[in-house]
Enzyme design. Structure first.
Site, short mmCIF file in Angstrom:
data_model
loop_
_atom_site.label_atom_id
_atom_site.label_comp_id
_atom_site.label_asym_id
_atom_site.label_seq_id
_atom_site.Cartn_x
_atom_site.Cartn_y
_atom_site.Cartn_z
N SER A 75 -1.37 74.81 1.78
CA SER A 75 -0.60 74.39 2.95
C SER A 75 -0.78 75.40 4.08
O SER A 75 -1.90 75.60 4.58
CB SER A 75 0.87 74.21 2.56
OG SER A 75 1.62 73.70 3.63
N ARG A 90 3.49 75.60 14.95
CA ARG A 90 3.54 74.63 13.84
C ARG A 90 4.93 74.62 13.21
O ARG A 90 5.51 73.56 12.95
CB ARG A 90 2.47 75.02 12.81
CG ARG A 90 2.31 74.10 11.61
CD ARG A 90 1.17 74.65 10.76
NE ARG A 90 0.83 73.83 9.60
CZ ARG A 90 1.29 74.01 8.37
NH1 ARG A 90 2.13 75.01 8.15
NH2 ARG A 90 0.90 73.23 7.38
#
Length: 343
Positions: free
Chosen positions: A113, A138
């Site tokens: 991830s 993000r």
């Protein structure tokens, strides 16, 4: 570090093993992370200073001695884990001479991830300062996405259950009359091991899937993850748009990696830097195929040793996927000190 691990290090130093660096994702954050290596290694301290400067925020203070709940906020956890991973890698390179290059015996790098951004920095795809800004954005965009969604959300790890049965449980839950609404979401976020799946979505939908998984597929454990947003599901689609726009502003920074990076989205090795950035955007809303990534590294790229940098979770997952490979975790100052003494 066990004697076995010291033997692994000795083999790596003699360039006798084909190895891969692995970089952890969210959930590996803790107060004090990176503090001792920053105090003992100049290269590590410079990494934390560079990240602080890029973000115009004293992230290292939060990491070293701050509040855990504040650190766990995804806007902080993501750059913190990135900084810790790269700081640890710089020390490994300094102390052992090992880096993500074919000359070192490294055949690939992979990240879980968020860890894909650490992998891209490690392999020279993007500079640390740019990556720090990207993962901060993000994280902020992910938090905004869940806040704007207007429903309680969660992530839950299920064990033991296969990908196929978890998919069936999701379908069964979302077909239930109480959940037949377009804003009810439950997706498979991570395939961490053959019998370990992570769900992501709205609380009501995830709870229903957990109940079905226990009743119909003999799931014994359901563990809520210590994260602040439901990653890798459609709720994150606005965050993916924001990340794509931010990446577009820095395409001049992007280079091809020094070694292949295995994509979480495709589980294939990628040597094109711009393709990696495209896949990083897709990863925000799609499943992390970690099991397939490890299998590809081992079977297709013939990785013999997996070295986790800055965490201990991934090195625990790899043996559940491939039993005939070596694993090594280098996270703490004690790990690094023993490493230094053995080299």
């Amino acid at each position: 570090m066990s004697a076995v691990n010291l033997n692994i290090i000795a083999n790596l130093l003699r360039k006798q093993r084909r190895f891969a660096f692995m970089f952890p994702g969210q959930g590996s954050q803790h107060i004090g992370m990176g503090k001792e290596i920053a105090e003992n290694f100049t290269d590590a301290r410079l990494v934390f200073e560079e990240v602080d400067e890029a973000l115009k925020y004293n992230l290292s203070r939060l990491m070293f001695e701050g509040d855990f709940n504040e650190l766990t906020l995804t806007k902080n956890a993501q750059p913190a884990i990135l900084a810790n991973s790269i700081a640890t890698l710089r020390v490994i390179t300094q102390e052992m001479g090992l880096d993500p290059s074919p000359e070192s015996g490294c055949v690939c790098v992979l990240g879980h991830s968020l860890g894909e951004f650490s992998a891209m920095v490690a392999a020279g795809v993007i500079p640390l300062s740019f990556a720090s800004k990207l993962v901060r954005l993000r994280g902020q965009s992910m938090q905004t996405a869940v806040d704007n969604y207007g429903q309680d959300c969660t992530m839950m790890a299920l064990m033991p259950i296969s990908f196929e049965n978890a998919s069936k449980a999701c379908e069964m839950a979302l077909d239930h009359s109480s959940l037949q609404h377009e804003r009810e979401v439950c997706q498979i976020a991570n395939v961490n091991a053959p019998k370990q799946i992570v769900l992501s979505g709205t609380l009501s939908a995830v709870d229903r899937v957990v109940s079905i998984a226990k009743e119909s597929f003999r799931v014994k454990r359901a563990v809520k993850l210590d994260v602040s947003a439901p990653f890798h599901c459609s709720i994150m689609k606005d965050a993916a748009v924001d990340l794509e726009a931010a990446i577009a502003l820095g395409l001049d920074f992007v280079q091809n990696p020094s070694v292949p990076i295995l994509s979480n989205v495709t589980a294939l090795p990628v040597l094109d830097g711009h393709k990696l950035m495209e896949l990083a955007v897709k990863q925000v809303t799609t499943t992390v195929l970690w099991t397939k990534c490890v299998e590809a590294a081992s079977l297709d790229l013939q990785t013999e040793t997996f070295v986790e940098v800055g965490g201990k979770v991934l090195s625990g997952l790899v043996p559940k996927i491939r039993k005939n490979v070596e694993c090594l975790s280098l996270e703490s100052f004690e790990d690094i000190k023993r490493l230094s003494n053995s080299s």
